[in-house]
Design a protein around this motif. Sequence first.
Motif, mmCIF file in Angstrom:
data_model
loop_
_atom_site.group_PDB
_atom_site.id
_atom_site.type_symbol
_atom_site.label_atom_id
_atom_site.label_comp_id
_atom_site.label_asym_id
_atom_site.label_seq_id
_atom_site.Cartn_x
_atom_site.Cartn_y
_atom_site.Cartn_z
ATOM 1 N N TRP A 61 -2.929 -20.597 -26.797
ATOM 2 C CA TRP A 61 -4.266 -20.425 -26.213
ATOM 3 C C TRP A 61 -4.361 -21.149 -24.875
ATOM 4 O O TRP A 61 -4.902 -20.620 -23.909
ATOM 5 C CB TRP A 61 -5.317 -20.948 -27.185
ATOM 6 C CG TRP A 61 -6.690 -20.981 -26.625
ATOM 7 C CD1 TRP A 61 -7.394 -22.076 -26.251
ATOM 8 C CD2 TRP A 61 -7.536 -19.863 -26.354
ATOM 9 N NE1 TRP A 61 -8.622 -21.705 -25.770
ATOM 10 C CE2 TRP A 61 -8.739 -20.360 -25.825
ATOM 11 C CE3 TRP A 61 -7.402 -18.495 -26.498
ATOM 12 C CZ2 TRP A 61 -9.781 -19.532 -25.440
ATOM 13 C CZ3 TRP A 61 -8.448 -17.676 -26.115
ATOM 14 C CH2 TRP A 61 -9.618 -18.201 -25.601
ATOM 15 N N LEU A 62 -3.813 -22.352 -24.810
ATOM 16 C CA LEU A 62 -3.872 -23.110 -23.560
ATOM 17 C C LEU A 62 -3.060 -22.433 -22.459
ATOM 18 O O LEU A 62 -3.442 -22.468 -21.283
ATOM 19 C CB LEU A 62 -3.382 -24.538 -23.791
ATOM 20 C CG LEU A 62 -4.269 -25.395 -24.690
ATOM 21 C CD1 LEU A 62 -3.636 -26.754 -24.923
ATOM 22 C CD2 LEU A 62 -5.660 -25.536 -24.112
ATOM 23 N N ALA A 63 -1.942 -21.801 -22.814
ATOM 24 C CA ALA A 63 -1.136 -21.095 -21.810
ATOM 25 C C ALA A 63 -1.900 -19.911 -21.227
ATOM 26 O O ALA A 63 -1.755 -19.594 -20.045
ATOM 27 C CB ALA A 63 0.175 -20.621 -22.443
ATOM 28 N N VAL A 64 -2.731 -19.277 -22.029
ATOM 29 C CA VAL A 64 -3.505 -18.126 -21.556
ATOM 30 C C VAL A 64 -4.605 -18.571 -20.594
ATOM 31 O O VAL A 64 -4.849 -17.927 -19.570
ATOM 32 C CB VAL A 64 -4.115 -17.357 -22.754
ATOM 33 C CG1 VAL A 64 -5.124 -16.330 -22.285
ATOM 34 C CG2 VAL A 64 -3.014 -16.701 -23.564
ATOM 35 N N PRO A 67 -4.225 -20.815 -16.071
ATOM 36 C CA PRO A 67 -4.413 -20.401 -14.665
ATOM 37 C C PRO A 67 -5.884 -20.416 -14.226
ATOM 38 O O PRO A 67 -6.194 -20.843 -13.108
ATOM 39 C CB PRO A 67 -3.854 -18.975 -14.633
ATOM 40 C CG PRO A 67 -2.907 -18.919 -15.779
ATOM 41 C CD PRO A 67 -3.475 -19.808 -16.832
ATOM 42 N N ASP A 68 -6.763 -19.980 -15.099
ATOM 43 C CA ASP A 68 -8.180 -19.996 -14.746
ATOM 44 C C ASP A 68 -8.707 -21.419 -14.655
ATOM 45 O O ASP A 68 -9.542 -21.726 -13.797
ATOM 46 C CB ASP A 68 -8.993 -19.200 -15.773
ATOM 47 C CG ASP A 68 -8.651 -17.723 -15.716
ATOM 48 O OD1 ASP A 68 -8.409 -17.226 -14.598
ATOM 49 O OD2 ASP A 68 -8.612 -17.082 -16.778
ATOM 50 N N LEU A 69 -8.249 -22.288 -15.539
ATOM 51 C CA LEU A 69 -8.682 -23.682 -15.476
ATOM 52 C C LEU A 69 -8.226 -24.352 -14.188
ATOM 53 O O LEU A 69 -8.972 -25.121 -13.582
ATOM 54 C CB LEU A 69 -8.154 -24.461 -16.684
ATOM 55 C CG LEU A 69 -8.779 -24.118 -18.029
ATOM 56 C CD1 LEU A 69 -8.090 -24.882 -19.137
ATOM 57 C CD2 LEU A 69 -10.256 -24.427 -18.018
ATOM 58 N N VAL A 70 -7.009 -24.066 -13.772
ATOM 59 C CA VAL A 70 -6.503 -24.647 -12.521
ATOM 60 C C VAL A 70 -7.330 -24.140 -11.343
ATOM 61 O O VAL A 70 -7.682 -24.902 -10.445
ATOM 62 C CB VAL A 70 -5.004 -24.311 -12.345
ATOM 63 C CG1 VAL A 70 -4.530 -24.663 -10.947
ATOM 64 C CG2 VAL A 70 -4.176 -25.035 -13.392
ATOM 65 N N PRO A 78 -11.523 -30.597 -4.699
ATOM 66 C CA PRO A 78 -10.672 -30.075 -3.631
ATOM 67 C C PRO A 78 -9.275 -30.709 -3.662
ATOM 68 O O PRO A 78 -9.124 -31.914 -3.827
ATOM 69 C CB PRO A 78 -11.407 -30.453 -2.342
ATOM 70 C CG PRO A 78 -12.833 -30.648 -2.769
ATOM 71 C CD PRO A 78 -12.761 -31.150 -4.184
ATOM 72 N N GLY A 79 -8.265 -29.874 -3.542
ATOM 73 C CA GLY A 79 -6.877 -30.362 -3.531
ATOM 74 C C GLY A 79 -6.267 -30.470 -4.914
ATOM 75 O O GLY A 79 -5.084 -30.710 -5.049
ATOM 76 N N ALA A 80 -7.042 -30.241 -5.989
ATOM 77 C CA ALA A 80 -6.498 -30.367 -7.341
ATOM 78 C C ALA A 80 -5.938 -29.048 -7.840
ATOM 79 O O ALA A 80 -5.101 -29.041 -8.727
ATOM 80 C CB ALA A 80 -7.586 -30.867 -8.310
ATOM 81 N N GLY A 81 -6.377 -27.935 -7.309
ATOM 82 C CA GLY A 81 -5.916 -26.634 -7.783
ATOM 83 C C GLY A 81 -4.554 -26.298 -7.259
ATOM 84 O O GLY A 81 -4.106 -26.778 -6.243
ATOM 85 N N GLY A 82 -3.856 -25.411 -7.999
ATOM 86 C CA GLY A 82 -2.512 -25.044 -7.630
ATOM 87 C C GLY A 82 -2.507 -23.889 -6.792
ATOM 88 O O GLY A 82 -2.179 -23.098 -6.209
#
Length: 82
Positions: A61-64, A67-70, A78-82
């Motif tokens: 579930w966490l793998a799914v 990407p949206d959480l990031v 700001p600067g924390a997202g990939g």
Amino acid sequence: LGAGGVILGALYMLTMFRRVMHGPVTTDAVRDLTPVTLREGLSLAAFIAGILVLGVWPAPWLAVIQPDLVRVLGLVVPGAGG
């Protein structure tokens, strides 16, 4: 005062629970309820099994949702997202 409020709140909740769960049946609608059927029991068992699987092994579930959480984290911090 805070501790007294907690104690009174707990006393109220325990009294309410005792009356609701162990008191006499007062309405005909409740009196006519039947026990859980096999179909309802199987549905409930499947739901509980899913909750237990996600609680013990949350990686799929966490793998799914990662990407949206990031992406959201990048918008909030700001600067924390990939």
